[in-house]
Design an enzyme around this catalytic site. Structure first.
Site, PDB file in Angstrom:
ATOM      1  N   ASP A  59      31.806  39.815  44.471  1.00 55.48           N
ATOM      2  CA  ASP A  59      30.732  39.501  43.530  1.00 55.48           C
ATOM      3  C   ASP A  59      29.731  38.484  44.087  1.00 55.48           C
ATOM      4  O   ASP A  59      29.464  37.443  43.469  1.00 55.48           O
ATOM      5  CB  ASP A  59      31.314  38.951  42.219  1.00 55.48           C
ATOM      6  CG  ASP A  59      32.464  39.782  41.673  1.00 55.48           C
ATOM      7  OD1 ASP A  59      32.353  41.017  41.690  1.00 55.48           O
ATOM      8  OD2 ASP A  59      33.462  39.190  41.230  1.00 55.48           O
ATOM      9  N   GLU A 269      28.475  46.824  34.412  1.00 57.01           N
ATOM     10  CA  GLU A 269      28.586  45.385  34.652  1.00 57.01           C
ATOM     11  C   GLU A 269      27.641  44.999  35.785  1.00 57.01           C
ATOM     12  O   GLU A 269      26.854  45.810  36.255  1.00 57.01           O
ATOM     13  CB  GLU A 269      30.033  45.011  35.013  1.00 57.01           C
ATOM     14  CG  GLU A 269      30.552  45.674  36.273  1.00 57.01           C
ATOM     15  CD  GLU A 269      32.030  45.419  36.527  1.00 57.01           C
ATOM     16  OE1 GLU A 269      32.680  44.744  35.706  1.00 57.01           O
ATOM     17  OE2 GLU A 269      32.544  45.924  37.546  1.00 57.01           O
TER      18      GLU A 269
END
Length: 370
Positions: A59, A269
């Site tokens: 991420d 997401e």
């Protein structure tokens, strides 16, 4: 619509299901051959190498502060929790901040910048963070489940881009779900984009209230408009929301909202915003179909019109991106599971050049060499 690179993902899922049963408290990355896939010696070659191999990272939120690249990733660990749709096997406990003077240059790990034990209201699972800078202070925004197991978004501050960061005593009022991404517009105003379905709990927040008995996924409403990511203007002090949270509408080129059943295009997401030639580019992950997609609009709130795919599926189940300019080029930061040979909860971050076409569209990237 999944293309020829889908098969490593399928294999990775089966590997991950058994790998999560490991008895080691925290598994360290193993040396991996960066030129071949872990699943097939004669298969496609990886386009890019992991930026760091000493720990698992995911991420990557990249920013340029003082002409230097700083990366704010998740820190993956071996959780010994079986894989499930709630994401319980992603049980991260702290953040390490990375930096480099140039793309392709040495990457420095600055150590633990924030630990879950130092967040007064936190329960478990420090997921994907982001960072911002204003008036001499660096802000680290992070999602973590509170002591009632509900994801909230917190903020921590430091006078250094590498921390250590001190967390506010409470989460941001009105915050929920995961994956905060903070965008500074040309006028200096900061906006936060956030949200994630399934384990990110966004589908449990219909009507503005958390329903613990709500759906675990976005299924059951296949012909309805897809669940929307969120956007909100930040307060002047960067510690609170300055307005009610708004939906980010993603539409097709006919002006119709993307539907829940449109898994190749709908939001899952990993919100990110960047601005190029006056246009706003909202990018995100499609989750279970593994694309990094993007849509464009004329203002920070949208609506955003779906344009296509930035990054095709990588090895592993998840992906999460950031897009930043540096030294007259644009770069895409992302992750895959090369180091762990496909264990979906043990990831590594990478970077590759991103190119905008003359018409403003983005060239689709494939994370493997031809």
């Amino acid at each position: 619509m999944l293309q020829k690179y889908t098969y490593p993902i399928i294999i990775a899922l089966s590997i991950a299901a058994s790998a999560c049963q490991s008895k080691k408290p925290e598994k360290q990355p193993e040396a991996a051959n960066a030129q071949t896939t872990p699943t097939e010696a004669s298969g496609p070659q990886f386009l890019n190498k992991p930026l760091i191999t000493e720990i698992y990272t995911a991420d990557p939120s990249a920013h340029v502060f003082n002409n230097k690249i700083y990366i704010y990733p998740s820190h993956d660990i071996e959780s010994n929790i079986p894989q499930n749709d709630n994401g319980d096997h992603f049980a991260m406990r702290d953040y390490h901040i990375l930096s480099q003077d140039s793309v392709g240059g040495k990457v420095t790990d600055h150590g633990v910048a924030l630990d879950i034990k130092d967040i007064p209201w936190a329960g478990r699972q420090l997921w994907a963070p982001d960072a911002a800078f204003k008036d001499g202070t660096y802000f680290l925004y992070f999602p973590v489940k509170d002591k009632n197991d509900v994801f909230r978004i917190g903020v921590a501050t430091s006078k250094s881009p590498t921390g250590p960061f001190k967390a506010d005593p409470k989460p941001i009022e009105g915050s929920f779900s995961i994956d905060p991404a903070v965008f500074k517009d040309s006028d200096g105003q900061h906006y936060m984009y956030f949200g994630g379905i399934w384990g990110g709990q966004l589908q449990k927040w219909e009507n503005g209230k958390f329903n613990p008995a709500g759906s675990k996924t976005d299924s059951g409403k296949e012909n309805d408009p897809a669940i929307s990511p969120k956007v909100v203007k930040l307060s002047a002090d960067m510690h609170q929301f300055a307005e009610p949270v708004k939906d980010v509408q993603i539409i097709d080129k006919a002006g119709k909202p993307l539907l829940t059943k449109d898994h190749d295009r709908r939001f899952f997401e990993a919100s990110w915003m960047h601005k190029y030639n006056g246009k706003y580019y909202f990018s995100y992950s499609t989750g279970d179909t593994h694309y990094i997609a993007y849509a464009t609009g004329d203002n920070p709130y949208g609506p955003f019109t779906y344009q296509g795919v930035i990054l095709n599926p990588v090895l592993g189940w998840t992906n999460h991106q950031s897009i930043v300019p540096f030294s007259d080029k644009w770069y895409l930061f992302y992750h895959d599971t090369e180091l762990s040979k496909g264990q979906t909860h043990l990831r590594n971050i990478k970077v590759t050049e991103l190119k905008h076409n003359p018409d403003g569209t983005i060239e689709t990237i494939t994370a493997y060499k031809e």
